[in-house]
Design an enzyme around this catalytic site. Structure first.
Site, PDB file in Angstrom:
ATOM      1  N   GLU A 201      15.546  22.771  55.174  1.00  0.00           N
ATOM      2  CA  GLU A 201      14.981  23.705  54.189  1.00  0.00           C
ATOM      3  C   GLU A 201      15.311  25.183  54.449  1.00  0.00           C
ATOM      4  O   GLU A 201      14.426  25.981  54.758  1.00  0.00           O
ATOM      5  CB  GLU A 201      13.453  23.554  54.145  1.00  0.00           C
ATOM      6  CG  GLU A 201      12.990  22.213  53.637  1.00  0.00           C
ATOM      7  CD  GLU A 201      11.498  22.200  53.276  1.00  0.00           C
ATOM      8  OE1 GLU A 201      10.782  23.153  53.619  1.00  0.00           O
ATOM      9  OE2 GLU A 201      11.059  21.227  52.636  1.00  0.00           O
ATOM     10  N   GLU A 389      12.002  14.137  52.936  1.00  0.00           N
ATOM     11  CA  GLU A 389      10.588  14.431  53.206  1.00  0.00           C
ATOM     12  C   GLU A 389       9.815  14.339  51.909  1.00  0.00           C
ATOM     13  O   GLU A 389      10.257  14.839  50.868  1.00  0.00           O
ATOM     14  CB  GLU A 389      10.374  15.861  53.719  1.00  0.00           C
ATOM     15  CG  GLU A 389      10.627  16.077  55.167  1.00  0.00           C
ATOM     16  CD  GLU A 389      10.243  17.489  55.614  1.00  0.00           C
ATOM     17  OE1 GLU A 389       9.302  18.086  55.048  1.00  0.00           O
ATOM     18  OE2 GLU A 389      10.906  17.987  56.540  1.00  0.00           O
TER      19      GLU A 389
HETATM   20  C1  NOJ Z   1       8.529  20.896  54.884  1.00  0.00           C
HETATM   21  C2  NOJ Z   1       8.869  21.161  56.306  1.00  0.00           C
HETATM   22  O1  NOJ Z   1      10.162  20.703  56.581  1.00  0.00           O
HETATM   23  C3  NOJ Z   1       7.893  20.548  57.302  1.00  0.00           C
HETATM   24  O2  NOJ Z   1       8.171  21.071  58.543  1.00  0.00           O
HETATM   25  C4  NOJ Z   1       6.478  20.826  56.835  1.00  0.00           C
HETATM   26  O3  NOJ Z   1       5.543  20.373  57.766  1.00  0.00           O
HETATM   27  C5  NOJ Z   1       6.267  20.166  55.510  1.00  0.00           C
HETATM   28  N1  NOJ Z   1       7.150  20.799  54.551  1.00  0.00           N
HETATM   29  C6  NOJ Z   1       4.829  20.241  54.968  1.00  0.00           C
HETATM   30  O4  NOJ Z   1       4.498  21.541  54.654  1.00  0.00           O
END
Ligand code: NOJ
Length: 478
Positions: A201, A389
């Site tokens: 991200e 994710e």
């Molecule tokens: C995206 C991130 O990659 C991760 O590290 C984070 O915990 C989650 N979003 C939830 O916010």
């Protein structure tokens, strides 16, 4: 042998026994009626996995030669993180990795996604590698293989070595070669890993860390944002080339935070505002890698980024990724606004729209997953999408050994239905990873939000599979 030792050794069995077998069987029966789809509908080669990140789970922040990262520095300073919490220990994956990986296998998952802590491998970011750090990741990878889980490795999930931040971090153009060397070293050192994500991200770690100052290293400003963005995009492509050189057969990708962006009102100025938000949120980091350049058509002010260009950069930004990791949590609803200037657009938060939300105030909007997958499915250059994710934080209550997280099960049912719908309409989606396997440290929000399908008692470090974990186990039953 005491109970904890026994738990460690027989991790998988002990997890099922945390709920007594009869209760477990009865509950699973109940969940069987609650699958709006079967795993088979996603295809037999569909990758089902769970994800985590080094800083959020490892702990052992200064053990065995690890150098500090920007997140160690940031959390150790008062005022940056909720309750002044930090991930010095967190869920101690550094010592519990065998148990956690066995638990992932016990849920019938086939992929375990984790990240490498750069400063565990290179305490100073560059220079001499740390043998004990390397050994740790060899053991993690071996534990994946032993449990029939494919290791999917993220090279960078936000924990920049502090030593490199001291030299300017993502604002110093040298980071392109620092990062490329580090990524190449990882590929050379861990050749049994076949799936790599160079970064996690970029829009989030650059936006929050170098524009809004809400994440480490806490820097702010539009020009800093553009400069860091350009270096990051160059590093993304160059590091991927370095991995390709070491491991020509590997699948190489990058993960992107993506959200469907919709105007608050059907007004031309809100629609224009949303085009600018879309350029920043969804297009800025991925389009240069596809040879499309930065999305000036969506947001002309981005052209200022050219101030940081050097000769040949346009070509260096391009890399033909084998897959892209799409990560979606919420929808963005935007409107025209006089503040902030230049962007002239603002996100209208979920709490001001009277919509369902998770514990962090993110809107729960499964339809948005479908919309954004369709949007990314439009890019010709994208060959394969993995949802690397997706997950949700709700208030969980541990009742002796049980967490009845029915709301989270509903979340997965609805979001996965959206994934399947997009897939059935031809979007090349080939995997889905839960965020996250266990509860863990949620960056500036600390330990409040729990995203795991496995509950962790942070005091005792005991793990308990939540009902949502059992739901996955049943869904994925061979
Ligand atoms: C995206 C991130 O990659 C991760 O590290 C984070 O915990 C989650 N979003 C939830 O916010």
């Amino acid at each position: 042998m005491d109970r904890r030792e026994w738990l460690k050794i027989t991790a998988a069995t002990s997890a099922a026994m945390a709920i007594s077998p009869p209760t477990f069987a009865k509950e699973v029966g109940k969940y069987q009626e609650r699958f709006p789809f079967s795993a088979a509908e996603f295809g037999k080669d569909f990758k089902w996995g769970a994800a985590c990140a080094a800083y959020q789970v490892e702990g052992a922040w200064n053990q065995d030669g690890k150098g500090p990262s920007i997140w160690d520095t940031f959390t150790h300073k008062k005022g940056n993180v909720h309750n002044f919490e930090n991930a010095d220990k967190t869920v101690d994956f550094y010592h519990n990795y065998r148990e956690d990986i066995a638990l992932a296998a016990d849920l019938n998952l086939k992929v375990f996604r984790f990240s490498i802590s750069w400063s565990r491998i290179f305490p100073e970011g560059v220079g001499e590698p740390n043998e004990l750090g390397i050994e740790f990741y060899h053991s993690v990878i071996q534990a994946c293989h032993d449990n029939n889980l494919e290791p999917w490795v993220t090279v960078y999930h936000w924990d920049l070595p502090q030593a490199l931040e001291d030299k300017g971090g993502w604002l110093n153009r040298d980071i392109v070669s620092w990062f490329t060397d580090y990524a190449g070293f990882c590929a050379q050192t861990f050749p049994s890993v076949k799936n790599w994500m160079v970064m996690n991200e970029p829009a989030a770690f650059i936006g929050l860390g170098y524009m809004l100052g809400y994440h480490a290293p806490g820097k702010k400003g539009a020009m800093k944002f553009l400069k860091a963005t350009h270096h990051c995009c160059l590093a993304m492509a160059e590091s991927a080339r370095a991995i390709r050189k070491e491991l020509p057969e590997a699948q190489i990708g990058c993960t992107f935070s993506c959200s469907s962006v919709e105007p608050l009102r059907e007004k031309a100025k809100d629609e224009r505002a949303c085009k600018r938000i879309d350029a920043l949120v969804n297009r800025l980091y991925i389009e240069p890698s596809m040879g499309m350049g930065y999305p000036y058509d969506g947001f002309p002010a981005l052209k200022k980024i050219e101030k940081f260009f050097e000769e040949g950069d346009e070509e260096r930004l391009v890399f033909d990724f084998d897959f892209i990791g799409l990560q979606n949590y919420f929808r963005v609803v935007g409107k025209h606004s006089l503040f902030p200037p230049v962007v002239w657009a603002k996100q209208v938060e979920a709490k001001d729209r009277d919509v369902p939300m998770n514990e962090m105030g993110f809107e729960v909007y499964p339809e948005g997953m479908y919309t954004i997958l369709k949007q990314f499915g439009e890019y010709d250059k994208i060959k394969k999408i993995i949802v690397t994710e997706n997950g949700v934080c709700y208030k969980d209550t541990l009742e002796v050994t049980r967490v009845r997280d029915t709301e989270r099960i509903k979340f997965f049912q609805d979001y996965l239905s959206s994934v399947l719908r997009a897939k059935n309409e031809g979007v090349p989606i080939e995997g889905y990873f839960i965020w996250s396997l266990t509860d863990n440290f949620e960056w500036s929000e600390g330990y409040g939000p729990r995203f795991g399908v496995i509950y962790v008692d942070y005091e005792t470090q005991e793990r308990y599979i939540k009902d949502s974990g059992f739901w996955f186990k049943e869904l994925l039953k061979p």
